[in-house]
Design a protein around this motif. Structure first.
Motif, short mmCIF file in Angstrom:
data_model
loop_
_atom_site.label_atom_id
_atom_site.label_comp_id
_atom_site.label_asym_id
_atom_site.label_seq_id
_atom_site.Cartn_x
_atom_site.Cartn_y
_atom_site.Cartn_z
N UNK A 75 -5.13 47.73 8.06
CA UNK A 75 -5.75 46.56 8.68
C UNK A 75 -5.38 46.46 10.16
N UNK A 76 -4.14 46.76 10.51
CA UNK A 76 -3.71 46.73 11.91
C UNK A 76 -4.42 47.81 12.72
N UNK A 77 -4.56 49.00 12.13
CA UNK A 77 -5.23 50.09 12.83
C UNK A 77 -6.72 49.81 13.01
N UNK A 78 -7.35 49.20 12.02
CA UNK A 78 -8.75 48.82 12.14
C UNK A 78 -8.93 47.81 13.27
N UNK A 79 -8.05 46.84 13.31
CA UNK A 79 -8.11 45.83 14.38
C UNK A 79 -7.99 46.49 15.75
N UNK A 80 -7.13 47.46 15.84
CA UNK A 80 -6.96 48.18 17.10
C UNK A 80 -8.24 48.93 17.49
N UNK A 81 -8.85 49.61 16.53
CA UNK A 81 -10.09 50.36 16.81
C UNK A 81 -11.23 49.44 17.22
N UNK A 82 -11.24 48.23 16.69
CA UNK A 82 -12.32 47.30 16.98
C UNK A 82 -12.07 46.48 18.25
#
Length: 87
Positions: A75-82
């Motif tokens: 979830x943290x990595x997805x937030x970063x990519x977005x």
């Protein structure tokens, strides 16, 4: 195995600085994470060079893969990519 998808927001996609920031965060996630783009095999998310081989551009959808129990890390990595990491 769990997966999450994200639409890459950075203006340069996952190239140079954004890819380096993402690879560093993936390496600090505490679990092995892979990233893939449609039509390409998954690569290690903590490897800048492997990420660059995917050719991810702004607006591309990528998929993150990790072991069960790594939901918070993904979830943290997805937030970063977005987020626009070029800003």
């Amino acid at each position: 195995m769990i997966t999450r998808t994200a639409v890459v927001a950075s203006k340069t996609g996952l190239h140079a600085r954004p890819a380096a920031l993402f690879a560093k965060a993936a390496g600090e996630a505490g679990v092995p994470v892979q990233i893939s783009k449609a039509g390409k095999d998954p690569v290690a998310a903590n490897s800048l060079l492997q990420i660059m081989t995917l050719g991810v551009e702004q607006g591309d959808t990528v998929t993150l893969h990790a072991q069960d129990g790594a939901e918070t890390a993904l979830d943290k990595l997805v937030s970063m990519l977005e987020t626009d990491l070029d800003a």
